[in-house]
Design an enzyme around this catalytic site. Sequence first.
Site, short mmCIF file in Angstrom:
data_model
loop_
_atom_site.label_atom_id
_atom_site.label_comp_id
_atom_site.label_asym_id
_atom_site.label_seq_id
_atom_site.Cartn_x
_atom_site.Cartn_y
_atom_site.Cartn_z
N LEU A 145 -22.00 56.10 138.99
CA LEU A 145 -20.76 55.58 139.53
C LEU A 145 -21.10 54.44 140.48
O LEU A 145 -22.17 54.44 141.08
CB LEU A 145 -19.97 56.66 140.26
N CYS A 146 -20.19 53.47 140.62
CA CYS A 146 -20.54 52.28 141.39
C CYS A 146 -19.30 51.62 142.00
O CYS A 146 -18.19 51.86 141.57
CB CYS A 146 -21.22 51.23 140.51
#
Length: 401
Positions: A145-146
């Site tokens: 995730l980012c």
Amino acid sequence: MDSNVFQTSKMKTLFQLAACTFVILSLIHLVSSEEHVCETSAYPPDEKNLVPTYVVNLDLSPLQRWAPLVIEKRHMLHSLIDDVTDLMESLAGKKIFSTIMKNLDSLAATLPYPYYEEIIGIAGYSNLPPSVITMYNVFYEVFTLCTSIVAQDADGNIFHGRNLDTGLFLGWDKKNKTWKVAELLHPLTVNLQFEKEGKIIFESTSFVGYVGILTAVQKGSFSLSLNKRFSWNGGFMGLLEWILFEDHSQSWVSFLTREVMQEAKDYEDAKQILSKTRLLAPVYFILGGTKPGEGCIITRDRDHFELMNLWTTKNGSGSWYLVQTNYDHWKQAPFFDDRRTPANQCMVDGGAKNASVGLIYNVLSTKPVLNKETIYTTLMSAQSGEFSSWLRYCPDPCLPW
């Protein structure tokens, strides 16, 4: 009961428990924090958390170019692999996990040059089987995730920053209140200078043993970050097509980004390649350039794309910046993982007149944009060539998101 049925039931139960925990923690977060307090003093970060830099010499053979780094860090790589292997076995069961790993051996042999050769080299210097290094290199497609931000100041300068978060439900350490995989990735985080004929081609933030590109800058041309996108036609579908139907006409996402960093001539060239190349998995590509207006989010499924550029957003107050997490920007972010709203709020509060790497770092340091799964923050400017990364630790109170 048949062992396969038992293991499938076991996996389903574990994932259901993880999902319930996820929702409960998220609801607690919603109740306890109706407004987000924007961080304003995190920048400049402490130099003790600066990510170390190493050189990857592309003039060496693929089998040898990772040797110095892998030899230095192989004990840390073993710790990570051991922990992930134990976790995956507990979820899938030893029999199913063993079958997966056997298939990864054959998968590795189909990877394009020079990635298969590099994986074999890394396996040899780390004393690990090629199958587990292959697993490590496709890890992104499942668990990352980012948050990425591109912004333009009043003088037309472009700044680019990103948080990389990973370790999604991968081993909660009750004693230290951390995600085990996230903590094991901290010492494996490195900045890499890819050199050819004595010149730096591009710089990247990566993990030891990982041959793809998630975060990078090519000085004088463009900066790039890659965020995972969730889709029904996702990485698993492409992976099955690659293995079962030998459909090798599609590109591995993080291998494509490496090719772009090595070969693209400029921002527009990179944008065209990333928009139109057929992919194995859906993804968000975030680009920053060197000229006013050169910033975009490329929302990709495996065959098509949607493009959003700086100064073309519907919300005029946000036209000088772009924020991308892991959800389509034209849809509402899910209540259980809304990093977009606080990031947008804090960019607007900071204001276009203060656009800088400092503002972006502060926004990326605002909870829950910063969370217990955040491994590193990178700040980039293709125009100046600035490229710096810091390890991140989220002090309590800090939920996984």
